[in-house]
Design a protein around this motif. Structure first.
Motif, PDB file in Angstrom:
ATOM      1  N   MET A  20       0.816  -1.043  -0.124  1.00 54.83           N
ATOM      2  CA  MET A  20       0.110  -0.050  -0.022  1.00 54.83           C
ATOM      3  C   MET A  20       0.827   1.301  -0.091  1.00 54.83           C
ATOM      4  O   MET A  20       0.542   2.118   0.388  1.00 54.83           O
ATOM      5  N   ALA A  21       1.995   1.399  -0.549  1.00 54.11           N
ATOM      6  CA  ALA A  21       2.978   2.445  -0.952  1.00 54.11           C
ATOM      7  C   ALA A  21       3.429   2.962   0.475  1.00 54.11           C
ATOM      8  O   ALA A  21       3.150   4.173   0.537  1.00 54.11           O
ATOM      9  N   GLY A  22       3.805   2.005   1.312  1.00 49.50           N
ATOM     10  CA  GLY A  22       4.150   2.571   2.631  1.00 49.50           C
ATOM     11  C   GLY A  22       5.591   3.429   2.373  1.00 49.50           C
ATOM     12  O   GLY A  22       6.029   3.555   1.139  1.00 49.50           O
ATOM     13  N   PRO A  23       6.100   4.164   3.507  1.00 54.78           N
ATOM     14  CA  PRO A  23       7.243   4.918   3.190  1.00 54.78           C
ATOM     15  C   PRO A  23       8.619   4.724   2.210  1.00 54.78           C
ATOM     16  O   PRO A  23       9.077   5.724   1.622  1.00 54.78           O
ATOM     17  N   ALA A  24       8.797   3.508   2.269  1.00 58.36           N
ATOM     18  CA  ALA A  24       9.824   2.983   1.526  1.00 58.36           C
ATOM     19  C   ALA A  24       9.667   2.968   0.008  1.00 58.36           C
ATOM     20  O   ALA A  24      10.757   2.963  -0.606  1.00 58.36           O
ATOM     21  N   PHE A  25       8.190   3.117  -0.313  1.00 61.85           N
ATOM     22  CA  PHE A  25       8.048   2.947  -2.094  1.00 61.85           C
ATOM     23  C   PHE A  25       7.821   4.414  -2.431  1.00 61.85           C
ATOM     24  O   PHE A  25       7.189   4.330  -3.597  1.00 61.85           O
ATOM     25  N   GLU A  26       8.524   5.478  -1.940  1.00 55.46           N
ATOM     26  CA  GLU A  26       8.506   6.963  -2.180  1.00 55.46           C
ATOM     27  C   GLU A  26       7.127   7.475  -2.657  1.00 55.46           C
ATOM     28  O   GLU A  26       7.056   7.921  -3.688  1.00 55.46           O
ATOM     29  N   PRO A  27       6.287   7.164  -1.619  1.00 55.25           N
ATOM     30  CA  PRO A  27       5.113   7.860  -2.020  1.00 55.25           C
ATOM     31  C   PRO A  27       5.546   9.531  -1.821  1.00 55.25           C
ATOM     32  O   PRO A  27       6.367   9.618  -1.319  1.00 55.25           O
ATOM     33  N   ASP A  28       4.916  10.350  -2.299  1.00 54.02           N
ATOM     34  CA  ASP A  28       5.008  11.752  -2.007  1.00 54.02           C
ATOM     35  C   ASP A  28       4.755  12.294  -0.621  1.00 54.02           C
ATOM     36  O   ASP A  28       5.445  13.129  -0.229  1.00 54.02           O
ATOM     37  N   CYS A  29       3.876  11.544  -0.101  1.00 57.28           N
ATOM     38  CA  CYS A  29       3.829  11.612   1.408  1.00 57.28           C
ATOM     39  C   CYS A  29       3.173  10.222   1.799  1.00 57.28           C
ATOM     40  O   CYS A  29       2.525   9.632   1.134  1.00 57.28           O
ATOM     41  N   CYS A  30       3.366   9.988   3.118  1.00 59.97           N
ATOM     42  CA  CYS A  30       2.646   8.908   3.842  1.00 59.97           C
ATOM     43  C   CYS A  30       2.067   9.681   5.114  1.00 59.97           C
ATOM     44  O   CYS A  30       2.651   9.915   6.003  1.00 59.97           O
ATOM     45  N   ILE A  31       0.615   9.735   4.860  1.00 62.98           N
ATOM     46  CA  ILE A  31      -0.005  10.390   6.155  1.00 62.98           C
ATOM     47  C   ILE A  31      -1.195   9.421   6.771  1.00 62.98           C
ATOM     48  O   ILE A  31      -1.579   8.430   6.170  1.00 62.98           O
ATOM     49  N   ALA A  32      -1.112   9.831   8.258  1.00 64.30           N
ATOM     50  CA  ALA A  32      -1.779   8.632   8.902  1.00 64.30           C
ATOM     51  C   ALA A  32      -3.142   9.597   9.377  1.00 64.30           C
ATOM     52  O   ALA A  32      -2.752  10.580   9.869  1.00 64.30           O
ATOM     53  N   LEU A  33      -4.101   8.598   9.798  1.00 67.07           N
ATOM     54  CA  LEU A  33      -5.275   9.262  10.383  1.00 67.07           C
ATOM     55  C   LEU A  33      -4.991   8.812  12.032  1.00 67.07           C
ATOM     56  O   LEU A  33      -4.083   8.018  12.100  1.00 67.07           O
ATOM     57  N   PRO A  34      -5.447   9.449  12.796  1.00 69.73           N
ATOM     58  CA  PRO A  34      -5.167   9.071  14.178  1.00 69.73           C
ATOM     59  C   PRO A  34      -5.657   7.826  14.409  1.00 69.73           C
ATOM     60  O   PRO A  34      -5.367   7.161  15.475  1.00 69.73           O
TER      61      PRO A  34
END
Lengths: 70, 511
Positions: free
Chosen positions: B404-418
């Motif tokens: 699901m395109a986690g941080p290592a897969f160079e998404p332009d950002c990885c943002i989290a909901l609470p």
């Protein structure tokens, strides 16, 4: 005869119908647990439950029949 | 000698009327349209004046246009090329000129860089003509070769109105998507009759190669249409998300506010293990009624489809906790991989909505090769260079985070909901894995439960999402109720993204 099969391997958490119950498509008939997730099992068509093949706590494999309907 | 003009008009009229009346009657009985009626419905104002090869096989006398119409016209104001089988002419089968016409419209589409629609309704090769249309350099094989060559260059779409048999079944296989008409469309390599003769299997056409089977089980079909009209409406919507070719950007429409309903903070349950309906979350994010779902009936634990955010196209990949817990399987991995490639090829930004317990485990999936199927998905995620945003809605466990395109897969950002939780595995499984021996050694059941709960609490603290944000693992934590505006702003900023993924000839695909 219609049957509701398990979509994936897991454990039966609860069975929500019994023999003779009328169910409609979309009704939840059981809850499985697999991969630590609760997996709701829904009827895909209307019918009357004629047999419940599993009990709470049973291990089931993908494709195992859970409930038989007329 | 009749007047030359009258002679021409008579001949054209005959060509335009297709095959014998009895075949037209058969069309009517099965709820099918004549090929030229389909084209009238497809093109703006029913116009397609640029048509070549109307006189193909004219000399045969009874094979109007040699059973295929090839034309260029406008659809919603944009130019497209079309090849359309005429099943009233020898069941839409392919002769030498049929194949040549198909190859030529492919070459035209490639030169003009226009989308190519394949309106398929064909019994396959004319076996009596095989030497002229099957093995040669410009034989049927060339059609598939061209399709492969044009894949990702121009949109290629198949509308399957009837059979697509044997070799012909590869036309849909090489298209970006396949829209199939329920009951009438079918795809198969060998017919039920052949299957019975050769391998002794008794099976109906619907079971073996019907539209519903392909759209729900084999994954060869993407959209199941009730009838031909719905299929044509569907392709028009689809092209609304597509640029004309890989060099262009997708069309932009007017912004629409999302459907009214519950807020995301109300939709997502705090209990990581409880099911919820991801469709409701998608609806609350996107422009109202803008969701165009692909493979809705296939591998439903992963949702894939186009939508619009403030009028701009995005491709959504979302885990559906309600089906199979949102766990990734062999089929869902394939489904995701192809969809990501489609979006990346045509500059459609990607949005990952993650709520994934990981890939399925067990003998059944290992024997089906879940590792190599999962690798396809992870490869597609890696290679995609369009703007991609990874939103951790709830859980992202194990290789699910990678898929699901986690941080290592160079998404332009990885943002989290609470509600987000990122970990190798969930607290229950992790505590069991690490403290298994200690748990077993505690004899008092109450003490044992207390110990497990304490360890789970400790574990949850180590994977607390604010801790991950503090460590810069996720780029931000945002409220679900602000997610739409956050996404609109961010995609706006990422529009200038230009990236070459890797220098080489091509990857060695993990297939």
């Amino acid at each position: 005869m219609k049957q509701i099969d398990a979509a994936m391997a897991g454990t039966v958490l609860s069975v929500l119908v019994k023999k003779g119950d009328e169910v409609k498509a979309g009704d939840q008939v059981a809850m499985l647990e697999s991969m630590k997730m609760e997996i709701p099992v829904e009827a895909v068509e209307d019918g009357v439950v004629s047999d419940v093949k599993v009990d709470m706590g049973d291990f089931i494999n993908e494709g195992d029949t859970l409930i038989v309907m007329d | 000698m009749p007047n030359q003009e009258t002679w021409l008009q008579e001949k054209l009229e005959k060509i335009h009327s297709g095959g014998a009346p009895k075949y037209h009657e058969k069309l009517e009985q099965t709820g099918k349209m004549f090929v030229r009626d389909r084209l009238n419905m497809l093109f703006d104002n029913g116009e397609y004046s640029v048509e070549d090869g109307r006189f193909a096989n004219f000399e045969a006398g009874d094979l109007p246009a040699d059973g295929v119409v090839t034309a260029i016209g406008k659809l919603n104001g944009r130019k497209v090329c079309v090849m359309a089988n005429d099943s009233t002419v020898k069941a839409g089968s392919w002769g030498a000129r049929t194949v040549e016409k198909i190859i030529r419209i492919q070459e035209t589409a490639q030169k003009l860089k226009l989308p190519l629609l394949y309106l398929v309704d064909s019994a396959g090769a004319r076996i009596t003509d095989q030497l002229d249309m099957f093995p040669n350099r410009r034989g049927a094989g060339k059609i598939f070769y061209n399709q492969v060559k044009m894949s990702g260059m121009i949109p290629q779409i198949c509308l399957l109105f009837g059979p697509s048999a044997a070799g012909g079944a590869y036309i849909p296989a090489f298209c970006d998507i396949v829209i199939m008409v329920d009951k009438n469309a079918s795809m198969y390599l060998g017919s039920p009759r052949m299957a019975e003769k050769v391998i002794g299997e008794k099976v109906t056409l619907e079971e073996m190669g019907g539209a519903r089977m392909h759209c729900s089980k084999s994954g060869c079909g993407d959209i199941l249409a009730k009838n031909e009209e719905e299929a044509i409406t569907s392709v028009k919507s689809y092209l609304g998300y597509m640029p004309g070719n890989y060099k262009q950007k997708p069309p932009v429409t007017e912004a629409v506010v999302p459907r009214e309903g519950r807020n995301i903070s109300e939709i997502v349950p705090e209990n990581q293990n409880a099911p919820f309906d991801m469709y409701e979350l998608i609806d609350s994010l996107i422009d109202k009624d803008s969701f165009y779902e692909i493979k809705k009936l296939f591998a439903q634990e992963l949702i894939t489809g186009f939508a619009r955010l403030n009028g701009k196209a995005v491709g959504i990949i979302a885990n559906q906790a309600k089906v199979k817990g949102g766990v990734l399987f062999v089929d869902s991995a394939d489904k995701g991989a192809k969809f990501i490639q489609l979006c990346d090829a045509f500059s459609i930004p990607l949005l990952f909505l993650s709520d994934v317990p990981g890939f399925m485990i067990g003998t059944k999936v290992e024997q089906a090769g879940i590792i190599r199927h999962g690798a396809k998905l992870i490869a597609a995620v890696s290679e995609a260079t369009v703007p991609k945003i990874s939103v951790i809605v709830r859980k992202a466990y194990g290789a699910g985070l990678y898929a699901m395109a986690g941080p290592a897969f160079e998404p332009d950002c990885c943002i989290a909901l609470p509600t987000a939780q990122i970990a190798v595995m969930g607290p229950e499984a992790a505590v069991n894995a690490v403290y298994s021996n200690k748990i077993q050694a505690i004899e008092d059941p109450k003490e044992r439960i207390k110990y497990v709960q304490e360890k789970q609490r400790e574990y949850k603290e180590t994977i607390d999402i604010y801790k991950l944000a503090s460590e810069l693992i996720v780029d931000d934590i945002v409220s679900g109720d602000e997610l739409r505006s956050v996404l609109i702003d961010r995609y706006g900023m990422y529009e200038s993204k230009e990236l070459v993924f890797s220098e080489r000839k091509h990857p060695v695909y993990p297939v």
